[in-house]
Design an enzyme around this catalytic site. Structure first.
Site: not given
Length: 497
Positions: A91, A163-164, A206, A211, A266, A298
């Site tokens: 990451y 990421n997210e 998530d 998403r 993940e 993860y």
């Protein structure tokens, strides 16, 4: 004279190509339709991996990262091999550090890297709620440094642009077109300055309402703005479940018509402990592989703020001990095979975006890049660029304990690929003189062929030379599986035919 001049030029070109690009026996991974594929064999590449950031991204600081110390890498790569993974995701890294030995050791072990370009450090990520405040030249300079530092390794599989970043109502309104702008800037930088077109994608939170529409928004439009792949962070399979009860069937339905690779960036719900990773059997089954290209568990180390670790890492002496989850995942990965998994053809990627997308701001007008000069000219030629080197550490000095507490005595990393060292300053890099947020939603804590002429006018001669050059290029591409003598014997046959 013209014949020998052409032959000499072809041989010289072949030699240059061979020694510049034949540096490693591990093949780069490319994208073909909706799948990752081996660039030489054309076989689908299925991601069987783990997310890897000892200490957690929130603890990341400049001066050290997971790939900057050979002894640490040898420790963890030994355990990656025993676990049975072919891919890791990291990451956060410091692009100013040297990663050559760790990336060479990973390549030798046959392990690829998904790399996020952001870090939690201020100025090295997008503020998800006010992205215009952090989308700066300095931020993109950091992103391009990461690209430059890692694009030269064949086992750098791809980059995550974010990421997210989109994970709540505010970020869903503010950030989508800025994420897409970063994707555009990265892809254009790579096109202009890096010989190998390393894929660029995104990893989604998530959160179902964001998403799925975000996947469509990032997939559409001009090729230089669209993501090359899409990662889904999903923790919906918990404990003893089935394809239907886990709603994995819905997950597959959500992306059945997706035109580019999608995979689980993940997975590994910990609501039911100990984890048994029952979902691995489904992930590597025909019902899942027609849409998804595998996934990453993860996470590698047990962290104080979460309970997802496969191993315990001692902060005092750097020793590592396998946890129950490590043993369970190793067993799950060993029980599946990726050979012969079903694939389907993809439809063409949508070059026109929809007028709107539910739950997110689907504005397709992207902000102008604040780093146009960097994108056009690249970083200066003195910048740190990765290359494969001789491996000096294959067995770690750190202690490794098996799950039962026994100390591991043979900790050597197995050499699955022979890495040939290049004299080039960077593998796959172009000659620069010629080149024109904190996160939420899931447990992760990172931010979001040259031609030549001798003056001949004969069409036949030109055609023959061009054909031979193309054939040589194809041979060079496959040279990793052939010895140098064999390659040049075939080249000479082409030249003098």
């Amino acid at each position: 004279m013209r014949f020998f001049s052409t032959a000499t030029a072809l041989a010289a070109t072949a030699a240059t190509l061979f020694y510049a690009s034949g540096s490693a026996a591990i093949n780069a991974i490319e994208i073909d339709g909706r799948y990752f594929v081996d660039s030489v064999t054309g076989e689908p590449f299925w991601i069987k991996g783990v997310d890897y950031q000892p200490g957690g991204s929130s603890q990341f600081a400049s001066g050290f990262d997971p790939l900057s110390d050979a002894n640490t890498c040898a420790r963890d790569i030994y355990l990656f091999q025993k676990l049975g993974v072919n891919t890791v995701r990291i990451y956060s890294i410091d692009p100013t550090l040297n990663h050559d030995e760790c990336m060479t050791l990973l390549a030798s072990a046959g392990i690829y890297l998904f790399l996020d370009v952001n870090t939690p450090i201020y100025g090295q990520n997008l503020n998800r709620w006010e992205p215009w405040t952090t989308y700066t030249e300095a931020y993109l300079d950091h992103v391009f440094q990461v690209i430059e530092a890692f694009a030269g390794y064949n086992n750098t599989l791809a980059f995550f642009a974010g990421n997210e970043v989109v994970n709540d109502n505010t970020s869903a309104e503010a950030s989508p077109n800025y994420v897409k702008a970063v994707v555009r800037d990265m892809k254009t930088y790579i096109t202009n300055n890096i010989k190998r077109q390393v894929p660029v994608g995104y990893s989604a939170a998530d959160v179902l309402e964001y998403r799925v529409p975000l996947a469509g928004y990032l997939e559409c439009g001009p090729a230089d703005e669209a993501v090359d792949f899409y990662g889904v962070n999903s923790y919906q399979w918990c404990g003893d479940q089935t394809f239907e009860s886990s709603l994995y069937n819905v997950l597959v339905d959500d992306y059945t018509n997706y035109t580019i690779p999608v995979f689980l960036s993940e997975f590994g719900c910990n609501q039911v402990l100990p984890r048994t990773f029952q979902e691995v059997g489904t992930i590597f089954s025909d019902q899942f592989s027609v849409v998804f290209s595998g996934g990453l568990v993860y996470e590698y180390t047990q962290e104080s703020t979460s309970n997802y670790g496969l191993v315990n890492l001692s902060s005092s002496d750097g020793s590592v001990q396998e946890r129950h989850d490590y043993v369970a995942l190793s067993s799950a990965y060993a029980s599946v095979t990726t050979s012969g998994l079903s694939t389907v053809s993809a439809t063409a990627r949508p070059t026109t975006c929809a007028t709107s997308y539910p739950y997110i701001n689907g504005n397709t007008t992207l902000p102008d890049s604040p780093a146009a000069t960097l994108i056009a000219e690249g970083l200066n030629s003195t910048y740190n660029r990765g290359k494969y080197i001789d491996i000096t550490v294959r067995s770690t000095n750190y202690t490794i304990y098996a799950y039962n507490g026994d100390e591991v005595t043979d900790k050597s990393v197995s050499e699955n690929y022979t890495i040939q060292i290049s004299d080039a300053s960077a593998i796959d890099q172009t000659d620069k003189s010629n080149s024109s947020a904190t996160t939420g939603g899931s447990p992760s804590d990172s931010s979001g062929s040259p031609s030549a002429s001798d003056g001949a006018t004969s069409t036949g001669s030109t055609s023959s030379a061009t054909s031979s050059s193309a054939a040589i290029a194809n041979l060079v591409r496959s040279s990793e599986k052939m010895g140098a003598t064999a390659v040049f014997a075939v080249i000479l046959g082409l030249v003098f035919a």
